[in-house]
Motif scaffolding. Structure first.
Motif, PDB file in Angstrom:
ATOM      1  N   PHE A  74      65.640  -1.126 -26.868  1.00  0.00           N
ATOM      2  CA  PHE A  74      66.286  -2.324 -26.726  1.00  0.00           C
ATOM      3  C   PHE A  74      66.080  -3.305 -28.105  1.00  0.00           C
ATOM      4  CE2 PHE A  74      68.616  -6.214 -25.357  1.00  0.00           C
ATOM      5  CZ  PHE A  74      69.444  -5.709 -26.063  1.00  0.00           C
ATOM      6  N   LEU A  75      64.664  -3.525 -28.068  1.00  0.00           N
ATOM      7  CA  LEU A  75      64.200  -4.658 -28.387  1.00  0.00           C
ATOM      8  C   LEU A  75      63.998  -4.344 -29.761  1.00  0.00           C
ATOM      9  CD1 LEU A  75      62.197  -7.111 -25.855  1.00  0.00           C
ATOM     10  CD2 LEU A  75      64.616  -7.129 -26.535  1.00  0.00           C
ATOM     11  N   ARG A  76      63.343  -3.400 -29.955  1.00  0.00           N
ATOM     12  CA  ARG A  76      62.567  -2.829 -30.865  1.00  0.00           C
ATOM     13  C   ARG A  76      64.527  -2.481 -32.122  1.00  0.00           C
ATOM     14  NH1 ARG A  76      61.594   2.873 -30.104  1.00  0.00           N
ATOM     15  NH2 ARG A  76      63.293   3.130 -30.896  1.00  0.00           N
ATOM     16  N   ASP A  77      65.051  -1.885 -31.909  1.00  0.00           N
ATOM     17  CA  ASP A  77      66.573  -1.660 -32.394  1.00  0.00           C
ATOM     18  C   ASP A  77      66.965  -3.107 -32.642  1.00  0.00           C
ATOM     19  OD1 ASP A  77      65.717   1.220 -31.843  1.00  0.00           O
ATOM     20  OD2 ASP A  77      66.895   1.104 -30.041  1.00  0.00           O
ATOM     21  N   LEU A  78      66.800  -3.776 -32.170  1.00  0.00           N
ATOM     22  CA  LEU A  78      67.397  -5.196 -32.044  1.00  0.00           C
ATOM     23  C   LEU A  78      66.818  -5.572 -33.268  1.00  0.00           C
ATOM     24  CD1 LEU A  78      69.654  -6.775 -31.144  1.00  0.00           C
ATOM     25  CD2 LEU A  78      68.400  -7.971 -29.357  1.00  0.00           C
ATOM     26  N   LEU A  79      65.811  -5.976 -32.986  1.00  0.00           N
ATOM     27  CA  LEU A  79      64.844  -6.303 -34.052  1.00  0.00           C
ATOM     28  C   LEU A  79      65.085  -6.321 -35.380  1.00  0.00           C
ATOM     29  CD1 LEU A  79      61.291  -7.218 -32.412  1.00  0.00           C
ATOM     30  CD2 LEU A  79      63.124  -9.068 -33.052  1.00  0.00           C
ATOM     31  N   HIS A  80      65.357  -4.737 -35.912  1.00  0.00           N
ATOM     32  CA  HIS A  80      65.684  -3.813 -36.770  1.00  0.00           C
ATOM     33  C   HIS A  80      67.311  -4.019 -36.989  1.00  0.00           C
ATOM     34  CE1 HIS A  80      62.016  -2.824 -35.711  1.00  0.00           C
ATOM     35  NE2 HIS A  80      61.420  -2.064 -37.145  1.00  0.00           N
ATOM     36  N   GLY A  81      68.278  -4.867 -36.756  1.00  0.00           N
ATOM     37  CA  GLY A  81      69.639  -5.289 -36.904  1.00  0.00           C
ATOM     38  C   GLY A  81      70.072  -3.365 -36.051  1.00  0.00           C
ATOM     39  N   ASP A  82      69.918  -2.939 -35.773  1.00  0.00           N
ATOM     40  CA  ASP A  82      70.491  -1.896 -35.123  1.00  0.00           C
ATOM     41  C   ASP A  82      70.900  -2.214 -33.339  1.00  0.00           C
ATOM     42  OD1 ASP A  82      71.432   0.835 -34.702  1.00  0.00           O
ATOM     43  OD2 ASP A  82      68.989   2.125 -34.766  1.00  0.00           O
ATOM     44  N   LEU A  83      71.918  -2.090 -34.067  1.00  0.00           N
ATOM     45  CA  LEU A  83      72.811  -2.335 -32.336  1.00  0.00           C
ATOM     46  C   LEU A  83      73.392  -1.383 -31.489  1.00  0.00           C
ATOM     47  CD1 LEU A  83      75.080  -4.798 -33.306  1.00  0.00           C
ATOM     48  CD2 LEU A  83      73.169  -4.940 -32.104  1.00  0.00           C
ATOM     49  N   GLY A  84      73.152   0.047 -32.398  1.00  0.00           N
ATOM     50  CA  GLY A  84      73.464   1.341 -31.794  1.00  0.00           C
ATOM     51  C   GLY A  84      74.227   1.724 -31.868  1.00  0.00           C
TER      52      GLY A  84
END
Length: 339
Positions: A74-84
């Motif tokens: 979740f943190l990795r995707d969040l740092l890349h601007g990916d909210l899923g």
């Protein structure tokens, strides 16, 4: 140290703390969703679905992994601007927020303007006759509008102006028989840019009732804030000094007392607009307004983890940015502020 450097250091400190605040909020939401009762797989497939189908979907969504692994992803995707993607319809969360956020911003800004104009007018009129009937009426107005239940006031407004009088639509954001203008998602601005006057009229008619209802409920906050701060300013030493120089009462109030009384009101306005972005849930639900708060409520009921997390992160980011901007503006305008 000069005031410019002090202000720059203060701004740097506030901006440096913003990512920490967002990380704490994101982590808290992530943990609360995981420990809350209910299974998102049951919300998607139903509780009677076969266990092997549930296990397959749970593995596909990554819900079978450990809590630590889910949190790091979740943190990795969040740092890349990916909210899923949504668990329900697999649409990108950014697209879902992009469709709902303009509606909430349009409603919030309009309601804030109504609240500021009405609340400040009532507060200023009340303090003009201190301890008189107008002052008493202003106190009742400030307390009453703040204490009234929003859903009850919203239903009364619908019954009166939509059902009985038929002046305004009962809910929604746009006339159902018309095609909304394409563009940014802000229907009023898009209607103006495309010169679609029918769409502009339809957008305004649907906006008036929820925005005025929410604005009137919030106006009491501005009324009380202006009354208290203006009353305190009128009793201060610099106001007495201005009166001793022979200035009229109008000059004393407008030039000396009112500017200082409005600074705390500016802070309240910043907090209000920040909270309105995601806090107008009851108004959005009652008026079927397709905003971010209504979408958040639907996602919580559906246990749609990515959408809930994405909305909270975006709303929290806007709240932090607005709060920092208001603090910096107050510090810039008020030399008494120390950093």
């Amino acid at each position: 140290m000069s005031r410019g450097r002090e202000l720059l250091r203060y701004a740097s400190t506030r901006l440096a703390l913003a990512p920490v605040m967002l990380w704490l909020i994101s982590t808290l939401v992530f943990l609360l969703l995981r420990v809350a009762p209910g299974d998102p797989v049951d919300a998607v497939l139903g509780s009677r679905a076969p266990e092997d189908v549930k296990a397959e979907l749970r593995a596909q969504l990554g819900l079978d992994q450990s809590l630590g692994k889910q949190y790091l992803d979740f943190l990795r995707d969040l740092l890349h601007g990916d909210l899923g993607r949504s668990l329900i319809d697999e649409n990108p969360v950014t697209a879902i927020i992009g469709r709902a956020l303009p509606a909430s911003l349009e409603l919030s800004v309009t309601a804030l303007l109504v609240a500021a104009v009405v609340g400040l007018a009532v507060g200023f009129t009340a303090i003009a006759r201190s301890e008189g009937r107008l002052d008493l009426a202003g106190r009742f107005y400030g307390i009453g509008t703040y204490a009234l239940p929003p859903f009850w006031v919203a239903m009364l407004a619908q019954l009166l102006f939509a059902v009985v009088l038929g002046w305004l639509p009962v809910g929604g954001r746009f006339p159902p028989g018309m095609v909304p203008p394409e563009g940014s998602g802000f229907l009023i601005a898009d209607s103006l840019f495309s010169a679609d006057w029918r769409a502009l009229q339809g957008s305004l008619r649907h906006l008036v009732l929820p925005a005025c209802t929410l604005g009137l409920l919030l106006s009491g906050v501005f009324t009380n804030a202006l009354r208290l701060n203006l009353n305190r300013s009128l009793r201060s030493d610099y106001v007495e000094a201005a009166r001793s120089r022979g200035l009229t009462e109008t000059q004393v109030v407008l030039r000396h007392a009112l500017p200082n009384a409005l600074l705390p009101v500016l802070t309240i306005a910043g907090i209000t607009v920040a909270s309105l972005i995601g806090g107008a849930l009851l108004i959005e639900v009652t008026f079927s307004w397709p905003g971010i708060a209504l979408r958040l409520q639907e996602s919580i009921n559906q246990r749609d983890y990515p959408v809930v997390q994405g909305i909270v992160v975006v709303v929290a980011s806007l709240v932090v940015l607005v709060s920092v901007a208001v603090d910096l503006l107050v510090a810039l305008l008020d030399p008494r502020v120390r950093y």
